[in-house]
Design a protein around this motif. Structure first.
Motif, short mmCIF file in Angstrom:
data_model
loop_
_atom_site.label_atom_id
_atom_site.label_comp_id
_atom_site.label_asym_id
_atom_site.label_seq_id
_atom_site.Cartn_x
_atom_site.Cartn_y
_atom_site.Cartn_z
N ILE A 185 0.69 -1.23 -0.04
CA ILE A 185 0.01 0.08 0.04
C ILE A 185 0.79 1.16 0.01
N THR A 186 0.38 2.23 -0.91
CA THR A 186 1.32 3.58 -0.94
C THR A 186 0.57 4.52 -0.44
N ASN A 187 1.08 5.63 -0.04
CA ASN A 187 0.68 7.07 0.38
C ASN A 187 1.66 8.03 -0.05
N TYR A 188 1.07 9.15 -0.44
CA TYR A 188 1.60 10.23 -0.94
C TYR A 188 1.23 11.60 -0.43
N ALA A 189 2.26 12.54 -0.27
CA ALA A 189 1.95 13.90 0.00
C ALA A 189 1.13 14.40 -1.21
N ASP A 190 -0.05 15.32 -0.83
CA ASP A 190 -0.69 15.84 -1.72
C ASP A 190 0.14 16.84 -2.63
N SER A 191 1.21 16.93 -2.53
CA SER A 191 1.90 17.88 -3.56
C SER A 191 2.61 16.95 -4.65
N VAL A 192 2.79 15.68 -4.39
CA VAL A 192 3.34 14.74 -5.47
C VAL A 192 2.38 13.87 -5.91
N LYS A 193 1.06 13.89 -5.52
CA LYS A 193 0.31 12.71 -5.88
C LYS A 193 0.18 12.98 -7.37
N GLY A 194 0.01 11.70 -8.03
CA GLY A 194 -0.17 11.71 -9.33
C GLY A 194 1.32 12.00 -10.31
N ARG A 195 2.40 12.39 -9.49
CA ARG A 195 3.63 12.54 -10.39
C ARG A 195 4.67 11.73 -9.82
N PHE A 196 4.37 11.37 -8.75
CA PHE A 196 5.72 10.39 -7.90
C PHE A 196 5.20 8.95 -7.65
N THR A 197 6.15 7.97 -7.82
CA THR A 197 5.62 6.54 -7.46
C THR A 197 6.86 5.94 -6.73
N ILE A 198 6.24 5.46 -5.81
CA ILE A 198 7.30 4.85 -4.81
C ILE A 198 7.17 3.34 -4.78
N SER A 199 8.43 2.43 -4.74
CA SER A 199 8.25 1.04 -5.12
C SER A 199 9.45 0.49 -4.10
N ARG A 200 9.19 -0.75 -3.91
CA ARG A 200 10.19 -1.47 -2.91
C ARG A 200 10.55 -2.93 -3.51
N ASP A 201 11.85 -3.18 -3.23
CA ASP A 201 12.18 -4.39 -3.69
C ASP A 201 12.78 -5.40 -2.46
N ASN A 202 11.97 -6.12 -1.78
CA ASN A 202 12.47 -6.71 -0.80
C ASN A 202 13.56 -7.57 -0.67
N ALA A 203 13.52 -8.36 -1.85
CA ALA A 203 14.97 -9.20 -2.11
C ALA A 203 16.41 -8.33 -2.08
N LYS A 204 16.38 -7.12 -2.76
CA LYS A 204 17.43 -6.27 -2.71
C LYS A 204 17.54 -5.29 -1.47
N LYS A 205 16.41 -5.24 -0.95
CA LYS A 205 16.27 -4.37 0.37
C LYS A 205 16.76 -2.94 -0.26
N ALA A 206 16.00 -2.73 -1.39
CA ALA A 206 16.09 -1.34 -1.96
C ALA A 206 14.76 -0.56 -2.13
N VAL A 207 14.80 0.75 -2.06
CA VAL A 207 13.43 1.55 -2.30
C VAL A 207 13.77 2.63 -3.64
N TYR A 208 12.64 2.79 -4.39
CA TYR A 208 12.81 3.67 -5.39
C TYR A 208 11.79 4.59 -5.47
N LEU A 209 11.95 5.56 -6.11
CA LEU A 209 11.16 6.78 -6.40
C LEU A 209 11.25 7.35 -7.63
N GLN A 210 10.01 7.00 -8.47
CA GLN A 210 10.01 7.65 -9.95
C GLN A 210 9.32 8.73 -9.75
#
Length: 115
Positions: A56-81
């Motif tokens: 489940i993802t949540n965003y600040a109002d200022s970035v909704k619709g523009r930013f996308t967060i994702s995570r890779d548990n196997a790599k222990k990594a987090v991304y922000l498009q």
């Protein structure tokens, strides 16, 4: 040893895109919510986006619709498009857990949006 390393920032024109990455080691990852924060000059650090262990993802109002967060548990990594970037997105971006920030803060990655 705990390490949190953010990367992918840079100088981009308004309307452009960037993809941030957060590589971690030695941290609790799979059982926590992960998040991206940012701090602009003269302002407090703020939560930008968060992703729960269940996806489940949540965003600040200022970035909704523009930013996308994702995570890779196997790599222990987090991304922000980040798309459709605006000058007000200029800040140093950090990753950590949410709502409690239990990881050691990394050095962050600078994002500058300017023409």
């Amino acid at each position: 040893q705990v390490q949190v390393v953010e990367s992918g920032g840079g100088l981009v024109q308004p309307g452009g895109s960037l993809r941030l990455s957060c590589a971690t080691s030695g941290v609790i990852f799979s059982g926590v919510n992960v998040a991206w924060y940012r701090q602009a000059p003269g302002k407090e650090r703020e939560l930008v986006a968060a992703a729960s262990t269940g996806g489940i993802t949540n965003y600040a109002d200022s970035v909704k619709g523009r930013f996308t967060i994702s995570r890779d548990n196997a790599k222990k990594a987090v991304y922000l498009q980040m798309n459709s970037l605006k000058p007000e997105d200029t800040a140093v971006y950090y990753c950590n857990t949410a709502p409690n920030r239990i990881w050691k803060w990394g050095q962050g990655t600078q994002v500058t949006v300017s023409s």
